[in-house]
Design a protein around this motif. Structure first.
Motif, PDB file in Angstrom:
ATOM      1  N   ARG A  27      66.418  38.615  -2.222  1.00 34.26           N
ATOM      2  CA  ARG A  27      66.525  38.150  -3.607  1.00 34.26           C
ATOM      3  C   ARG A  27      67.806  37.354  -3.849  1.00 34.26           C
ATOM      4  NH1 ARG A  27      64.347  38.545  -8.451  1.00 34.26           N
ATOM      5  NH2 ARG A  27      65.725  38.685 -10.264  1.00 34.26           N
ATOM      6  N   SER A  76      64.130  45.452  -5.474  1.00 34.72           N
ATOM      7  CA  SER A  76      64.166  44.236  -4.664  1.00 34.72           C
ATOM      8  C   SER A  76      63.368  44.423  -3.384  1.00 34.72           C
ATOM      9  CB  SER A  76      65.615  43.859  -4.339  1.00 34.72           C
ATOM     10  OG  SER A  76      66.326  43.506  -5.503  1.00 34.72           O
ATOM     11  N   LYS A  78      57.107  39.811 -10.131  1.00 37.65           N
ATOM     12  CA  LYS A  78      58.123  40.709  -9.588  1.00 37.65           C
ATOM     13  C   LYS A  78      58.886  41.387 -10.724  1.00 37.65           C
ATOM     14  CE  LYS A  78      58.845  37.559  -5.697  1.00 37.65           C
ATOM     15  NZ  LYS A  78      59.830  36.698  -4.991  1.00 37.65           N
ATOM     16  N   ASP A 124      55.804  34.106  -7.798  1.00 34.87           N
ATOM     17  CA  ASP A 124      57.264  34.040  -7.735  1.00 34.87           C
ATOM     18  C   ASP A 124      57.835  33.886  -9.139  1.00 34.87           C
ATOM     19  OD1 ASP A 124      59.808  33.969  -6.824  1.00 34.87           O
ATOM     20  OD2 ASP A 124      59.724  31.939  -6.026  1.00 34.87           O
ATOM     21  N   ASN A 175      62.646  43.414 -11.649  1.00 39.85           N
ATOM     22  CA  ASN A 175      64.010  43.762 -11.272  1.00 39.85           C
ATOM     23  C   ASN A 175      64.764  44.140 -12.537  1.00 39.85           C
ATOM     24  OD1 ASN A 175      66.594  43.776  -9.601  1.00 39.85           O
ATOM     25  ND2 ASN A 175      65.082  42.996  -8.127  1.00 39.85           N
ATOM     26  N   GLU A 209      60.135  42.198  -3.547  1.00 40.58           N
ATOM     27  CA  GLU A 209      60.437  40.986  -2.785  1.00 40.58           C
ATOM     28  C   GLU A 209      59.859  41.030  -1.372  1.00 40.58           C
ATOM     29  OE1 GLU A 209      61.983  38.363  -3.999  1.00 40.58           O
ATOM     30  OE2 GLU A 209      62.580  39.238  -5.920  1.00 40.58           O
ATOM     31  N   THR A 268      59.865  36.564 -12.189  1.00 39.10           N
ATOM     32  CA  THR A 268      60.502  37.878 -12.317  1.00 39.10           C
ATOM     33  C   THR A 268      60.591  38.305 -13.772  1.00 39.10           C
ATOM     34  OG1 THR A 268      61.819  37.513 -10.321  1.00 39.10           O
ATOM     35  CG2 THR A 268      62.580  39.226 -11.820  1.00 39.10           C
TER      36      THR A 268
END
Length: 707
Positions: free
Chosen positions: A659, A480, A460, A543, A462, A484, A545
């Motif tokens: 998130r 997000s 992910k 999972d 961000n 997500e 980031t």
């Protein structure tokens, strides 16, 4: 005296107490030749080959939370006890010759004062975990420079050294060894006679590698030890022409229909011309009816795209669709089995951000000796190149200078770096990226767990500066929502996933098989995600980031977003050259999903037209605007005014809630203004698609001063 006598009654020959068997990891037991075997009066007795060694005593005490007593035993007794607790595997047990070389290296460096006891202890502990050469570990952690290690290896193995910093290769000699073998072994012929080739090597070759080299050369050779960084730069100079050709033309030549080097194909031009002619003819014959039909079609497209994204969000909200990896699984990883991991970092005009980049890459929880970091610089970027050279980075950082040619794009630089990559896995990180420290290990575990046809793992994305201003907050809301909710739901439904621009992890061999990135596509990541899906491969989300820097000023944001949208349009045009072929490869669901994600970029072009019509009607009550929205069209368009904006706001709120970024949700209520910026960028990208399709709009990083 009684206590001492009682302790002496506990003997290693009586066996190891089962409660203490795995108190110390196997690697430490074998490296330091220790094994805990009994507990007497609250003190753990640890058999040690060198009971007086302070480093051994410190390492043991750190791992046992009780008083410890080192008891001298013979090496044979300790080895036998360790083998009982950890049955040895031949390939993982250090040979006597390797141990002697390691101890000789340690003694040579400590006696000469080149490393401290603390540095040696850290290196020995990492050696216990990974089994990688002690000298390489010391160099990777900058305890000693590479030249010191080369000098030590030269003395240990009685091999001559060669300096390559100012060496000008004879290309005919240097290319006698096939590029793939030279890259894999990191070796290069530097001189030759009729009977002998002189071969620069970073480390002495083993018997198997020596045989492969001799067969390839067709001649005996003599090894000369060289600095790894200098040798790496030499190999790049020798093979740069080949790398440049492949990085630019490989996909275009092997799979021309999948390359964006042609913006619009002949068939698409004919279809577009026919559609325009038919629309124009209808406009002349039935002007108002034609406009009403166009408005109806646009309203229907808005509805379908909104419902699709809303459905994806509902599927993902409150669920966990990613491939999850636990902390216990990461802790249980045997680092001796971790593969080499290539990290591609495309850089352009990024000198100021380099120290932070190096810091964040060194913070990765992965053995540095198994990292292959390619810092990809454009040839005309003297400032960044000079900064990298001045930093004198350890050899797992490789400066890669990409020859100056068109197109000058990130994907071309990545293709160039991929030719030099030696990792089993490869990942892209941008200059400002801050990946989770355990991301590489999570990816390794995920690849072992997912289906065999998964060749890419997407982490992910961000932002670390999401609270800097309203623009960065909107950007974070959007990310997000996308990473997500939307992408995990697309992956779970088996739809093609347009990859993010960074933190996508690949099986390197499969990436090469796919033709890597399209150097003519300015959103190469999304295109690659579609191409791998069409070939029957899949992408899994994990999972983990990576934090990036969100653009904090509008002009910089517009440059980046216009490039993304231009790339989405390129990708749609490329894969819709043969709609029937795309449908057969992706299925109906994948075909629809592709068009509703890539093709939705066209809706951003329509937004300003509807906004202008609405504004004009409010102020003028123009009758012709009312005629454009008769009956059902009016109600459908009105519904879309509310439904579309509701869905857009809802998606941004839902992404931040998923998130856990609750503070950002209030900014999502103003996200329709963000949509206006997106339409501005869309029109800029659309115009560039025809005026300058391969131009890479540079995004300036480092505008946020967060450490």
């Amino acid at each position: 005296m009684t206590t001492v006598a009682h302790r002496l009654k506990a003997r290693l020959t009586d066996g190891v107490d089962p409660a203490l068997q795995r108190l110390i990891p196997e690697g430490i037991c074998r490296t330091f030749r220790v094994v805990p075997y009994a507990e007497v009066d609250g003190t753990v007795l640890v058999a040690a080959a060198d009971a007086d060694d302070t480093i051994t005593e410190h390492v043991v005490a750190e791992r046992i939370d009780r008083p410890v007593l080192l008891v001298r035993h013979t090496v044979n007794e300790i080895t036998a006890a360790i083998d009982d607790v950890y049955p040895p595997q031949e390939t993982e047990v250090e040979t006597p010759e390797a141990r002697r070389a390691r101890m000789q290296m340690a003694q040579m460096l400590t006696r000469s004062g080149l490393v401290t006891d603390e540095q040696l202890q850290r290196a020995m502990l990492e050696y216990a975990r990974t089994g990688d050469p002690l000298g390489d570990i010391l160099v990777a952690h900058e305890a000693i420079p590479e030249d010191v290690l080369v000098a030590a290896l030269s003395e240990i193995h009685q091999l001559q050294r060669v300096g390559l910093a100012e060496f000008e290769p004879d290309l005919e000699v240097a290319r006698r060894l096939p590029e793939q073998l030279a890259r894999t072994l990191q070796v290069c012929p530097v001189a030759a006679t009729e009977d002998l080739v002189l071969l620069a090597v970073p480390r002495p070759l083993d018997a198997e590698a020596s045989q492969a080299v001799e067969e390839a050369l067709g001649s005996p050779f003599r090894q000369l030890l060289a600095n790894r960084t200098e040798l790496d730069q030499l190999l790049q100079r020798v093979h740069s022409a080949q790398y440049a050709e492949i990085s630019t033309h490989a996909l275009m030549e092997l799979r021309p229909d999948e390359s964006a080097h042609v913006v619009i194909s002949g068939g698409q031009k004919a279809t577009l011309v026919c559609a325009l002619l038919v629309t124009a003819l209808c406009g002349v014959l039935w002007p108002m009816t034609t406009l009403i039909v166009l408005v109806g079609i646009c309203s229907l497209l808005y509805l379908v795209v909104s419902v699709y994204k809303f459905r994806l969000t509902l599927r993902a909200l409150g669920t966990h669709l990613e491939t999850d990896v636990t902390d216990d699984e990461i802790a249980a990883l045997d680092e001796r089995h971790l593969p080499i991991y290539t990290i591609l970092v495309p850089l352009y005009k990024e000198a100021g951000i380099l120290p932070r980049l190096v810091r964040d890459l060194n913070a990765l929880d992965y053995p540095r000796t198994r990292l292959d970091v390619k810092l990809l610089c454009e040839e005309d970027d003297d400032e960044t190149i000079d900064m990298i050279r001045a930093m004198q980075l350890p050899p797992h950082f490789h400066l890669v200078v990409v020859p100056d040619s068109q197109p000058k794009t990130k994907p071309k630089a990545c293709n160039y770096g991929l030719q030099l990559s030696v990792g089993h896995y490869s990942v892209i990180f941008d200059a400002e990226d801050r990946p989770d420290p355990d991301q590489l290990k999570k990816a390794v575990i995920a690849f072992d767990r997912v289906a065999p046809n998964v060749v890419c793992v997407q982490a992910k994305l961000n932002h670390f500066n999401q609270e800097q201003n309203m623009l960065t907050a909107w950007f974070a809301n959007e990310y997000s929502m996308h990473f997500e909710l939307v992408l995990p739901a697309m992956g779970a439904s088996g739809s093609p996933i347009p990859l993010g621009g960074t933190s996508n992890h690949f099986i390197t061999s499969k990436l090469r098989e796919l033709g890597a990135w399209d150097p003519f596509n300015v959103t190469e990541d999304a295109d690659l995600g579609i191409r791998l899906h069409r070939e029957g491969y899949r992408t899994a989300m994990i999972d983990s980031t990576t934090l990036e820097e969100a653009n904090s000023n509008v002009p910089n944001w517009i440059r980046q977003r216009s490039r993304w949208i231009k790339g989405y349009l390129q990708t749609w045009l490329v894969h819709m050259r043969n709609p029937i072929g795309l449908l057969s490869q992706t299925g109906v669901r994948g075909f629809v999903s592709f068009n509703l994600t890539m093709g939705s970029a066209f809706l951003l072009l329509i937004n300003p037209i509807f906004w202008a019509l609405t504004t004009l009607y409010i102020f003028t009550r123009a009758g012709f605007i009312e005629q454009l929205f008769p009956g059902i069209i009016f109600y459908a368009a009105s519904a879309m005014l509310f439904v579309g904006n509701f869905v857009f706001v809802y998606l941004n709120v839902a992404g931040s809630l998923q998130r856990g970024e609750f503070g950002l949700t209030r900014t999502a209520l103003l996200s329709p203004l963000y949509w206006g910026l997106m339409s501005w960028a869309a029109w800029k990208g659309f115009i560039q698609l025809f005026t300058n399709p391969f131009y890479w709009e540079k995004t300036t990083h480092g505008l946020d001063e967060s450490p």
